[in-house]
Design an enzyme around this catalytic site. Structure first.
Site, PDB file in Angstrom:
ATOM      1  CG  ASP A 184       0.432   1.034   6.549  1.00 58.24           C
ATOM      2  OD1 ASP A 184       1.176   0.794   7.039  1.00 58.24           O
ATOM      3  OD2 ASP A 184      -0.620   1.663   6.597  1.00 58.24           O
ATOM      4  CG  ASP A 223      -2.488   7.062   2.074  1.00 58.77           C
ATOM      5  OD1 ASP A 223      -2.857   7.964   0.781  1.00 58.77           O
ATOM      6  OD2 ASP A 223      -3.291   6.341   2.341  1.00 58.77           O
ATOM      7  CG  ASP A 237      -2.369   1.443   1.306  1.00 57.62           C
ATOM      8  OD1 ASP A 237      -1.537   1.805  -0.036  1.00 57.62           O
ATOM      9  OD2 ASP A 237      -2.604   0.593   2.732  1.00 57.62           O
TER      10      ASP A 237
END
Ligand SMILES: [Zn+2]
Length: 312
Positions: free
Chosen positions: A263, A97, A95
């Site tokens: 993450d 972001d 992930d």
């Protein structure tokens, strides 16, 4: 572009007129009976868990009835997804972001995003995918635009059974110094690529642990540093105005930043839920989209729902 929250009417319009359940990636629909589906009905969180569907049609009807604020699918495959029991395996996922990128070349404050850092999140995702395919030989590696960054899904059997994912995470992120940084291929190459990527985004604000003069010297000589990395020079941070002690600190920090670009909790947790590609990210009115052609994908033209253009 303005990131405005979708109203319930806009959500309904999206799911009734624009959403096509066949835009859900095959790697999810093919395993649908083993996936847990989770809904956030109104922006308060994923409180409606333990949903399972045997057919895509059932899921379609449910989504079109709920017009959810957000919908996720489990990365795990379960024997009993409706009870979250009988864990079989889980997609390997990453992930990225944009709002949490530790360094980026725009002027966004933590928590904000712009087109520059969203693009940098994609650049990073592509590096990561290249490592997964090249160094790990993984075949099935997919990219999805998540709304504020990118998800990399790896529904590849060889990766899905790995329960401890921290080693693969630090490898892919280049967050550990290689035993032999000069090696042409393998981890050393991945590490150099991550170091070059991180240096390319550095701003003086990211080097606040140095004196302003030394920080400025590092930033001014980014291109020379990157050239040194690419030429496999061990002392690539040895540039005018930057002493040995400072360059050691910078190197430590570069690896720390590299490790924070994804993450890690999402990768390590094998019971995670992740936004369903094709669904609406209501908080910012963007569509979570499977990216088939990363080079030409532009979220601001390919992931904006129609209702945004029709807003008064
Ligand atoms: Zn930004």
């Amino acid at each position: 572009m303005e990131f405005r929250e979708a109203t319930p009417t806009e959500r309904m319009q999206y799911y009734a007129e624009e959403w096509n359940p066949r835009s859900i990636p095959d790697f999810i629909t093919a395993a649908l009976p083993e996936k847990e589906i989770a809904y956030d009905h109104n922006g308060s969180g994923y409180n409606d868990r333990y949903n399972a569907y045997t057919t895509l049609r059932e899921l379609e009807v449910r989504i079109k009835t709920l017009n959810p604020y957000a919908v996720c699918a489990s990365t795990a495959y379960y024997e009993h997804p409706e009870k979250r029991e009988g864990w079989k395996k889980a997609e390997l996922v990453f992930d990225i972001d944009a709002k949490d990128l530790p360094i980026r070349s725009c002027s966004c404050e933590p928590g904000s995003i712009c087109d520059v850092c969203i693009e940098e999140a994609k650049e990073l995702a592509l590096h990561l995918m290249d490592t997964l395919k090249g160094d790990f030989g993984l075949g099935e590696v997919h990219l999805a635009y998540s709304g504020r960054g990118y998800h990399v899904h790896v529904p590849d059997e060889r990766a899905e059974h790995i329960e401890n994912r921290s080693a693969i995470l630090s490898y892919v992120m280049g967050s550990v110094r290689p035993n032999d940084p000069l090696m042409v291929g393998g981890y050393a190459r991945t590490w150099r690529r991550m170091m070059a990527f991180t240096v390319s985004k550095l701003q003086e604000r990211d080097l606040s642990f140095l004196s302003p003069k030394v920080a400025a010297a590092v930033v001014e000589q980014k291109e020379a540093i990157i050239a040194g990395i690419q030429a496999r020079k061990l002392d690539f941070l040895n540039v005018p105005g930057v002493g040995k002690a400072s360059s050691d600190k910078v190197l430590e920090k570069l690896m720390e930043y590299a490790g924070l670009t994804v993450d890690g909790k999402v990768t390590i947790d094998t019971k995670r839920i992740l936004r369903l590609p094709s669904s609406l990210h209501s908080k910012i009115s963007m569509i979570c989209t499977l990216v088939k052609h990363p080079e030409t994908f532009d979220p601001f033209s390919h992931a904006v729902p129609r209702f945004v253009h029709e807003r008064p």
